[in-house]
Design an enzyme around this catalytic site. Structure first.
Site, PDB file in Angstrom:
ATOM      1  N   GLY A  59      34.739 -27.287  -5.564  1.00  0.00           N
ATOM      2  CA  GLY A  59      35.885 -26.652  -6.444  1.00  0.00           C
ATOM      3  C   GLY A  59      36.967 -26.925  -5.638  1.00  0.00           C
ATOM      4  O   GLY A  59      37.925 -26.211  -5.338  1.00  0.00           O
ATOM      5  N   SER A  60      37.226 -28.252  -5.353  1.00  0.00           N
ATOM      6  CA  SER A  60      38.308 -28.770  -4.804  1.00  0.00           C
ATOM      7  C   SER A  60      39.604 -29.644  -5.496  1.00  0.00           C
ATOM      8  O   SER A  60      40.255 -30.304  -4.974  1.00  0.00           O
ATOM      9  CB  SER A  60      37.947 -29.732  -3.503  1.00  0.00           C
ATOM     10  N   THR A  61      39.554 -29.219  -6.523  1.00  0.00           N
ATOM     11  CA  THR A  61      40.962 -29.732  -7.281  1.00  0.00           C
ATOM     12  C   THR A  61      42.011 -28.760  -7.661  1.00  0.00           C
ATOM     13  O   THR A  61      42.808 -29.294  -8.369  1.00  0.00           O
ATOM     14  CB  THR A  61      40.406 -30.465  -8.815  1.00  0.00           C
ATOM     15  N   ASP A  62      41.791 -27.671  -7.370  1.00  0.00           N
ATOM     16  CA  ASP A  62      42.732 -26.495  -7.533  1.00  0.00           C
ATOM     17  C   ASP A  62      42.598 -25.447  -6.564  1.00  0.00           C
ATOM     18  O   ASP A  62      41.614 -25.425  -5.845  1.00  0.00           O
ATOM     19  CB  ASP A  62      42.264 -25.841  -9.058  1.00  0.00           C
ATOM     20  N   ILE A  64      42.291 -22.622  -3.959  1.00  0.00           N
ATOM     21  CA  ILE A  64      42.151 -22.566  -2.513  1.00  0.00           C
ATOM     22  C   ILE A  64      41.133 -23.663  -2.147  1.00  0.00           C
ATOM     23  O   ILE A  64      41.468 -24.441  -0.878  1.00  0.00           O
ATOM     24  CB  ILE A  64      41.094 -21.138  -2.096  1.00  0.00           C
ATOM     25  N   ASP A 110      28.934 -30.269 -12.385  1.00  0.00           N
ATOM     26  CA  ASP A 110      29.216 -28.959 -12.730  1.00  0.00           C
ATOM     27  C   ASP A 110      28.227 -28.023 -12.177  1.00  0.00           C
ATOM     28  O   ASP A 110      27.200 -28.068 -12.594  1.00  0.00           O
ATOM     29  CB  ASP A 110      29.191 -29.145 -14.123  1.00  0.00           C
ATOM     30  N   TYR A 203      31.095 -10.299 -10.955  1.00  0.00           N
ATOM     31  CA  TYR A 203      31.909 -11.048 -10.044  1.00  0.00           C
ATOM     32  C   TYR A 203      31.888 -10.581  -8.426  1.00  0.00           C
ATOM     33  O   TYR A 203      31.317 -11.162  -7.791  1.00  0.00           O
ATOM     34  CB  TYR A 203      33.216 -11.027 -10.300  1.00  0.00           C
ATOM     35  N   LYS A 207      29.705 -11.667  -5.069  1.00  0.00           N
ATOM     36  CA  LYS A 207      30.329 -11.919  -3.767  1.00  0.00           C
ATOM     37  C   LYS A 207      29.672 -11.063  -2.806  1.00  0.00           C
ATOM     38  O   LYS A 207      29.877 -11.359  -1.413  1.00  0.00           O
ATOM     39  CB  LYS A 207      32.099 -11.498  -3.953  1.00  0.00           C
TER      40      LYS A 207
HETATM   41  N1  LIG Z   1      41.993 -16.646  -6.222  1.00  0.00           N
HETATM   42  C1  LIG Z   1      41.848 -15.371  -5.766  1.00  0.00           C
HETATM   43  O1  LIG Z   1      42.593 -14.389  -5.719  1.00  0.00           O
HETATM   44  C2  LIG Z   1      40.581 -15.301  -4.950  1.00  0.00           C
HETATM   45  C3  LIG Z   1      40.219 -14.096  -4.065  1.00  0.00           C
HETATM   46  C4  LIG Z   1      39.147 -13.819  -3.609  1.00  0.00           C
HETATM   47  C5  LIG Z   1      38.323 -14.979  -3.291  1.00  0.00           C
HETATM   48  N2  LIG Z   1      38.518 -16.180  -4.135  1.00  0.00           N
HETATM   49  C6  LIG Z   1      37.493 -17.104  -4.220  1.00  0.00           C
HETATM   50  O2  LIG Z   1      37.890 -18.325  -3.700  1.00  0.00           O
HETATM   51  C7  LIG Z   1      37.327 -19.464  -4.494  1.00  0.00           C
HETATM   52  C8  LIG Z   1      38.314 -20.388  -5.013  1.00  0.00           C
HETATM   53  O3  LIG Z   1      38.934 -19.675  -5.984  1.00  0.00           O
HETATM   54  P1  LIG Z   1      40.339 -20.106  -6.607  1.00  0.00           P
HETATM   55  O4  LIG Z   1      41.129 -19.082  -7.010  1.00  0.00           O
HETATM   56  O5  LIG Z   1      41.018 -21.214  -5.763  1.00  0.00           O
HETATM   57  O6  LIG Z   1      39.817 -20.914  -7.878  1.00  0.00           O
HETATM   58  P2  LIG Z   1      40.515 -21.870  -9.003  1.00  0.00           P
HETATM   59  O7  LIG Z   1      42.212 -22.096  -8.510  1.00  0.00           O
HETATM   60  O8  LIG Z   1      40.303 -21.264 -10.439  1.00  0.00           O
HETATM   61  O9  LIG Z   1      39.741 -23.130  -8.671  1.00  0.00           O
HETATM   62  C9  LIG Z   1      38.426 -23.420  -8.847  1.00  0.00           C
HETATM   63  C10 LIG Z   1      38.322 -24.904  -8.577  1.00  0.00           C
HETATM   64  O10 LIG Z   1      36.631 -24.956  -8.858  1.00  0.00           O
HETATM   65  C11 LIG Z   1      36.546 -26.073  -9.939  1.00  0.00           C
HETATM   66  N3  LIG Z   1      35.220 -25.485 -10.599  1.00  0.00           N
HETATM   67  C12 LIG Z   1      35.317 -24.413 -11.358  1.00  0.00           C
HETATM   68  N4  LIG Z   1      33.961 -24.352 -12.277  1.00  0.00           N
HETATM   69  C13 LIG Z   1      33.269 -25.202 -11.551  1.00  0.00           C
HETATM   70  C14 LIG Z   1      31.878 -25.612 -11.834  1.00  0.00           C
HETATM   71  N5  LIG Z   1      31.128 -25.031 -12.704  1.00  0.00           N
HETATM   72  N6  LIG Z   1      31.512 -26.893 -11.071  1.00  0.00           N
HETATM   73  C15 LIG Z   1      32.160 -27.520 -10.169  1.00  0.00           C
HETATM   74  N7  LIG Z   1      33.566 -27.018 -10.048  1.00  0.00           N
HETATM   75  C16 LIG Z   1      34.052 -26.215 -10.590  1.00  0.00           C
HETATM   76  C17 LIG Z   1      37.650 -26.295 -10.421  1.00  0.00           C
HETATM   77  O11 LIG Z   1      37.869 -27.482 -10.790  1.00  0.00           O
HETATM   78  P3  LIG Z   1      37.341 -28.114 -12.215  1.00  0.00           P
HETATM   79  O12 LIG Z   1      37.902 -27.561 -13.399  1.00  0.00           O
HETATM   80  O13 LIG Z   1      38.134 -29.523 -12.104  1.00  0.00           O
HETATM   81  O14 LIG Z   1      36.070 -28.231 -12.031  1.00  0.00           O
HETATM   82  C18 LIG Z   1      38.975 -25.969  -9.348  1.00  0.00           C
HETATM   83  O15 LIG Z   1      38.880 -27.015  -8.524  1.00  0.00           O
HETATM   84  C19 LIG Z   1      36.251 -18.781  -5.436  1.00  0.00           C
HETATM   85  O16 LIG Z   1      35.095 -18.554  -4.848  1.00  0.00           O
HETATM   86  C20 LIG Z   1      37.112 -17.441  -5.611  1.00  0.00           C
HETATM   87  O17 LIG Z   1      36.154 -16.588  -6.186  1.00  0.00           O
HETATM   88  C21 LIG Z   1      39.740 -16.192  -5.021  1.00  0.00           C
END
Ligand SMILES: NC(=O)c1ccc[n+]([C@@H]2O[C@H](COP(=O)([O-])OP(=O)(O)OC[C@H]3O[C@@H](n4cnc5c(N)ncnc54)[C@H](OP(=O)(O)O)[C@@H]3O)[C@@H](O)[C@H]2O)c1
Length: 316
Positions: A59-62, A64, A110, A203, A207
């Protein structure tokens, strides 16, 4: 009768000293981790020495994942970036290569495809020795919803991505790391694991799985030289939180992913169970104080506000 008072006093004092030293030592580790981003020069390349030169981030294109990958590159690690969208992967590669002289390999996969995706990743990684595995990919509801409202397919995807991918990716690489006697795994969970979370029920439950799974792995592999970290952020301003302006906009308690990752990476190898960010540490401390029933109520109430905000925005 023998007077055991001196023995009891001695044991009590030893125990008190032990706890004081432990508290002091943990405090030092926390201070070191939180201050580390300010002294990055000293930190550079220490991750390479400790764990090896290749890191894989899911998940490295957006959000965290992308910011975390960039921080690793800053510290000299070569990267394997895994996400679904090839164009976004190539853009991320270009961005990082323009900043740092590291090698980058892309894998389009995916994780909602389950084991097939993990098999593909294993095949593409081949013999490259993974020193750091960051299981960051995660899926969340579109907005806070009642279980009955969430499409069945979406629920299943959340379970496959948040539970299945973390589990199988650890399984895929952990023995290789253990054989070399070094390596780090970072499993990203969330502050939502702290209690049941109404309107984000599945969700949060996934976690909680990540936390339990990670902490048990720490014990299984403690003697084999591996660092296994449970990373549980509170809100970070990423697209995952698009449903509410309050948590999509950055603030002191909602860092942008770049600021978050700067702190989080500096805690790798220092703290095995962390929020990754100092203000989230404070939030988590206070969140844990009330009994679970009250926390669950407050969490559900907050989510009902986010839901309301989202519904109102739809009407505009
Ligand atoms: N943001 C928060 O407030 C928050 C808080 C606590 C924990 N987290 C956790 O932190 C982690 C990252 O969250 P984030 O907020 O950075 O998410 P995000 O901005 O939505 O980014 C998600 C990343 O995962 C990739 N992705 C999504 N679905 C995928 C799939 N089925 N297969 C492969 N790649 C996939 C997306 O890229 P593509 O679309 O190119 O595949 C994107 O690079 C998650 O585990 C989330 O639960 C986030």
């Amino acid at each position: 009768m023998v007077d055991v008072t001196p023995i009891v006093l001695l044991l009590g004092s030893l125990l008190a000293i032990y706890y004081l030293v432990e508290i002091f030592w943990n405090l030092l580790k926390i201070i070191r981790a939180y201050l580390a981003p300010l002294f990055l020069a000293h930190e550079e390349s220490s991750l390479v020495k400790k764990y090896g030169s290749w890191a894989l981030v899911t998940g490295s294109t957006d959000g965290i994942g992308k910011a975390y990958a960039r921080e690793l590159a800053k510290r000299g690690l070569n990267l394997i970036l895994v996400s679904r969208n090839l164009e976004k992967l190539q853009n991320t590669q270009r961005e990082i290569e323009n900043l740092y002289r590291v090698k980058i390999k892309l894998i389009q996969a995916d994780f909602s495809l389950g084991k097939k995706a993990v098999d593909l990743v294993k095949e593409e990684v081949g013999k490259l020795p993974i020193g750091i595995l960051v299981n960051n990919v995660g899926k969340q509801y579109d907005y806070p919803m009642y279980l009955g409202e969430v499409p069945e397919e979406e629920l299943w995807d959340i379970i496959k991505v948040n539970v299945g991918a973390v589990t199988l990716m650890c399984k895929a690489f952990i023995e290789g790391m253990a054989l070399h006697g070094r390596g780090a795994i970072v499993n990203v969970s969330s502050g939502s694991e702290l209690q049941p979370l109404p309107l984000m029920t599945v969700y949060a439950a996934t976690k909680t799985y990540v936390k339990s799974f990670t902490k048990a792995l720490q014990h299984e592999y403690a003697s084999r030289g591996l660092t296994i970290q449970h990373l549980a952020p509170m809100f970070v301003a990423t697209k995952m939180n698009h449903f509410s302006d309050k948590i999509y906009r950055k603030s002191l308690f909602v860092p942008d992913p770049e600021n978050y990752a700067k702190y989080a990476v500096s805690m790798l190898g220092v703290l095995d169970d962390t929020t990754g960010y100092w203000a989230h540490g404070i939030q988590t401390f206070f969140t844990k104080l009330p009994p679970e029933a009250i926390r669950t109520y407050i969490g559900g109430y907050m989510n009902s506000l986010f839901r309301e905000e989202y519904m109102q925005a739809l009407k505009r």
